[in-house]
Design a protein around this motif. Sequence first.
Motif, short mmCIF file in Angstrom:
data_model
loop_
_atom_site.label_atom_id
_atom_site.label_comp_id
_atom_site.label_asym_id
_atom_site.label_seq_id
_atom_site.Cartn_x
_atom_site.Cartn_y
_atom_site.Cartn_z
N GLY A 22 0.84 -1.16 -0.19
CA GLY A 22 -0.07 -0.17 0.01
C GLY A 22 1.13 1.42 -0.14
N ALA A 67 -1.42 3.13 4.19
CA ALA A 67 -2.79 2.63 3.71
C ALA A 67 -3.71 2.61 5.07
CB ALA A 67 -2.72 1.45 2.82
N GLN A 71 -6.98 -1.82 4.40
CA GLN A 71 -6.73 -1.77 2.92
C GLN A 71 -5.41 -2.01 2.25
OE1 GLN A 71 -7.84 2.30 1.35
NE2 GLN A 71 -9.98 2.10 2.52
N ALA A 72 -4.46 -2.29 3.22
CA ALA A 72 -3.00 -2.69 2.79
C ALA A 72 -3.11 -4.15 2.56
CB ALA A 72 -1.88 -2.31 3.99
#
Length: 77
Positions: A22, A67, A71-72
């Motif tokens: 990310g 991130a 979301q990473a």
Amino acid sequence: MSIDDPGPATPTGDGAVPPRTGDAEVDLALEDLDEGLQGSGEEQLEALTRAHRRLQARLSDPTEQPAPPGQARPGPR
């Protein structure tokens, strides 16, 4: 490929796809490291040294925000 647009993940020398963190700078350093590890012993040492310096610099100056949680994308285990 650039820091702003790292592009899609590509298979590594052993067929695995490098992890995406990310963080574009970290992702690019890991991709470059993977490519460097395919070379001779001296090239591998240089790749490891470059990756260490880039990642250490990134940790020392986190200009981008990481991130958001969830979301990473961690790499394979």
